[in-house]
Design a protein around this motif. Structure first.
Motif, mmCIF file in Angstrom:
data_model
loop_
_atom_site.group_PDB
_atom_site.id
_atom_site.type_symbol
_atom_site.label_atom_id
_atom_site.label_comp_id
_atom_site.label_asym_id
_atom_site.label_seq_id
_atom_site.Cartn_x
_atom_site.Cartn_y
_atom_site.Cartn_z
ATOM 1 N N GLY A 3 44.764 21.443 38.744
ATOM 2 C CA GLY A 3 44.194 22.730 39.108
ATOM 3 C C GLY A 3 45.289 23.740 39.401
ATOM 4 N N ILE A 4 45.145 24.918 38.828
ATOM 5 C CA ILE A 4 46.066 26.031 39.103
ATOM 6 C C ILE A 4 45.256 27.112 39.820
ATOM 7 C CG2 ILE A 4 47.610 27.762 38.134
ATOM 8 C CD1 ILE A 4 47.978 25.905 35.711
ATOM 9 N N ILE A 5 45.698 27.482 41.007
ATOM 10 C CA ILE A 5 45.016 28.492 41.809
ATOM 11 C C ILE A 5 45.868 29.757 41.838
ATOM 12 C CG2 ILE A 5 44.110 29.069 44.092
ATOM 13 C CD1 ILE A 5 43.839 26.033 44.591
ATOM 14 N N LEU A 6 45.332 30.822 41.247
ATOM 15 C CA LEU A 6 46.033 32.102 41.209
ATOM 16 C C LEU A 6 45.431 33.023 42.277
ATOM 17 C CD1 LEU A 6 45.519 31.987 37.475
ATOM 18 C CD2 LEU A 6 47.830 32.303 38.302
ATOM 19 N N VAL A 7 46.280 33.620 43.070
ATOM 20 C CA VAL A 7 45.783 34.466 44.154
ATOM 21 C C VAL A 7 46.469 35.824 44.129
ATOM 22 C CG1 VAL A 7 47.431 33.399 45.748
ATOM 23 C CG2 VAL A 7 45.507 34.677 46.659
ATOM 24 N N GLN A 8 45.648 36.869 44.334
ATOM 25 C CA GLN A 8 46.187 38.239 44.373
ATOM 26 C C GLN A 8 45.280 39.063 45.278
ATOM 27 O OE1 GLN A 8 47.091 40.212 40.594
ATOM 28 N NE2 GLN A 8 46.247 42.109 41.413
ATOM 29 N N GLN A 9 45.666 39.215 46.516
ATOM 30 C CA GLN A 9 44.922 39.982 47.523
ATOM 31 C C GLN A 9 43.448 39.576 47.564
ATOM 32 O OE1 GLN A 9 45.854 44.214 47.294
ATOM 33 N NE2 GLN A 9 47.716 43.846 48.457
ATOM 34 N N ASP A 10 42.541 40.388 46.959
ATOM 35 C CA ASP A 10 41.113 40.123 47.081
ATOM 36 C C ASP A 10 40.550 39.345 45.893
ATOM 37 O OD1 ASP A 10 41.517 42.210 45.325
ATOM 38 O OD2 ASP A 10 39.742 43.337 45.941
ATOM 39 N N GLN A 11 41.415 38.679 45.110
ATOM 40 C CA GLN A 11 40.961 37.898 43.968
ATOM 41 C C GLN A 11 41.621 36.524 43.959
ATOM 42 O OE1 GLN A 11 40.413 40.214 40.104
ATOM 43 N NE2 GLN A 11 41.933 41.464 41.147
ATOM 44 N N VAL A 12 40.842 35.511 43.594
ATOM 45 C CA VAL A 12 41.363 34.158 43.422
ATOM 46 C C VAL A 12 40.767 33.594 42.131
ATOM 47 C CG1 VAL A 12 41.384 31.796 44.321
ATOM 48 C CG2 VAL A 12 41.660 33.727 45.892
ATOM 49 N N LYS A 13 41.624 33.049 41.281
ATOM 50 C CA LYS A 13 41.173 32.464 40.016
ATOM 51 C C LYS A 13 41.619 31.012 39.931
ATOM 52 C CE LYS A 13 41.507 32.960 34.962
ATOM 53 N NZ LYS A 13 41.986 33.805 33.848
ATOM 54 N N LEU A 14 40.712 30.153 39.488
ATOM 55 C CA LEU A 14 41.028 28.745 39.301
ATOM 56 C C LEU A 14 41.105 28.443 37.812
ATOM 57 C CD1 LEU A 14 38.416 27.127 41.745
ATOM 58 C CD2 LEU A 14 40.629 28.152 42.300
ATOM 59 N N ILE A 15 42.119 27.694 37.420
ATOM 60 C CA ILE A 15 42.215 27.197 36.049
ATOM 61 C C ILE A 15 42.202 25.673 36.112
ATOM 62 C CG2 ILE A 15 43.536 27.147 33.909
ATOM 63 C CD1 ILE A 15 44.785 29.789 34.666
ATOM 64 N N ASP A 16 41.182 25.083 35.511
ATOM 65 C CA ASP A 16 41.022 23.635 35.480
ATOM 66 C C ASP A 16 41.630 23.126 34.173
ATOM 67 O OD1 ASP A 16 40.169 21.051 36.003
ATOM 68 O OD2 ASP A 16 38.152 21.387 35.207
ATOM 69 N N THR A 17 42.691 22.323 34.256
ATOM 70 C CA THR A 17 43.376 21.871 33.047
ATOM 71 C C THR A 17 43.342 20.354 32.921
ATOM 72 O OG1 THR A 17 45.627 21.488 33.899
ATOM 73 C CG2 THR A 17 44.984 23.760 33.505
ATOM 74 N N ASN A 18 43.370 19.909 31.702
ATOM 75 C CA ASN A 18 43.409 18.482 31.403
ATOM 76 C C ASN A 18 44.247 18.298 30.145
ATOM 77 O OD1 ASN A 18 42.803 15.716 31.538
ATOM 78 N ND2 ASN A 18 40.930 15.954 30.347
ATOM 79 N N LEU A 19 45.257 17.470 30.225
ATOM 80 C CA LEU A 19 46.134 17.211 29.084
ATOM 81 C C LEU A 19 46.742 18.512 28.560
ATOM 82 C CD1 LEU A 19 46.881 14.478 27.874
ATOM 83 C CD2 LEU A 19 45.330 14.943 25.990
ATOM 84 N N ASN A 20 47.167 19.377 29.505
ATOM 85 C CA ASN A 20 47.842 20.637 29.194
ATOM 86 C C ASN A 20 46.953 21.632 28.446
ATOM 87 O OD1 ASN A 20 50.189 22.175 29.544
ATOM 88 N ND2 ASN A 20 50.946 21.713 27.505
ATOM 89 N N GLN A 21 45.631 21.509 28.610
ATOM 90 C CA GLN A 21 44.699 22.438 27.999
ATOM 91 C C GLN A 21 43.732 22.952 29.049
ATOM 92 O OE1 GLN A 21 42.943 21.219 24.152
ATOM 93 N NE2 GLN A 21 44.280 19.438 24.253
ATOM 94 N N VAL A 22 43.282 24.194 28.869
ATOM 95 C CA VAL A 22 42.311 24.766 29.797
ATOM 96 C C VAL A 22 40.936 24.174 29.522
ATOM 97 C CG1 VAL A 22 41.168 26.884 30.552
ATOM 98 C CG2 VAL A 22 43.603 26.924 29.986
#
Length: 268
Positions: free
Chosen positions: A136-155
């Motif tokens: 899981g990659i969690i991207l955060v920027q003030q009032d926004q948070v995005k999750l990227i769920d990856t498996n075997l280097n693919q989204v």
């Protein structure tokens, strides 16, 4: 795709018998590889498939040859279907009785390998499962948070949260943001100033409140590794407040970057 580690466990239990052996293929299709500029993977595929056929013909084992031809036909059909998008590598494990059929494109370079044995050859797949588990990659920027769920280097999936400042809660983001964009330029600047003031006063509490949601996502998605990407103090606050272990915090604002660029930065 199932979790790669579970796939490996399943394949470790596969056994062929007699003339019904297991075919394993790892094919390098990475067009950025200097040795692949002319689509040489097609030659490697053709040669790899034909070598076994010649060998079995010489052995006069008609049943085994017939089984192999079934697999060869299915492999060629699969490769024809994905020819325009082969990514960086292709892995196939198959049996003629169709009890086993694992065929996946991957975003990692492979070593060309063709095997015909009583069990799958899983060395390269094991290496990939160790290096690129479900992450899981969690991207955060003030009032926004995005999750990227990856498996075997693919989204595999993404999800986004947006802070509703008026209701003081995080909500799943449903579409493009409109709130501030509708304001006039002067009003928009005022809104940003007001948000900045509230952000400075409430950021710790806001990130603390979303941490349980992120922990639940990590559990439900069975993440083996977690990365947080964003500027301090937001990213550091999330790391502290989450119960799940975070492997690394990357202090860089990448929320608006393309997902392939993010994976390249975080996982490679």
């Amino acid at each position: 795709m199932k979790d790669i580690q579970n796939i490996v466990k399943d394949l470790e239990n596969v056994r062929g018998s007699g003339a019904n052996k297991i075919f394993t293929m790892y094919l390098n299709t990475d067009l950025s590889d200097p040795d692949q500029q002319g689509g040489e993977w097609k030659i490697h595929l053709k040669n790899g498939l034909n070598n076994f056929e010649h060998y079995l013909k010489e052995g006069n084992n008609e049943e085994e040859l017939a089984n192999y031809k079934k697999i060869k036909k299915k492999v060629k059909k699969f490769m024809d279907e994905i020819e325009r998008n082969v990514m960086k590598g292709v892995i196939i494990v198959a049996s003629a009785d169709e009890e086993v059929w694992f065929a996946e494109r991957v975003q990692m370079r492979l070593e060309n390998e063709f095997e015909w044995q009583e069990s799958p050859v899983l060395d390269q797949l094991n290496t990939l499962s160790e290096k690129y588990p479900r992450t899981g990659i969690i991207l955060v920027q003030q009032d926004q948070v995005k999750l990227i769920d990856t498996n075997l280097n693919q989204v595999e999936d993404t999800a986004e949260y947006e802070l509703d400042v008026e209701e003081d809660t995080w909500k799943v983001k449903q579409g493009p943001r409109h709130g501030r964009a509708k304001q006039g330029m002067g009003s928009s600047n005022i809104q940003r100033d007001l948000f900045s003031d509230r952000y400075e006063a409430n950021q710790y509490r806001w990130y603390k409140s979303i941490a349980p949601k992120l922990d639940k996502q990590a559990k439900d998605r069975e993440w083996k590794r977690i990365f947080i990407v964003g500027e301090a103090p937001a990213s550091k606050t999330l790391e502290t407040e989450m119960n799940k272990d975070v492997e690394d915090v990357i202090l860089k604002n990448m929320l608006d970057h393309g997902e392939s660029k993010i994976l390249e930065k975080v996982l490679d």
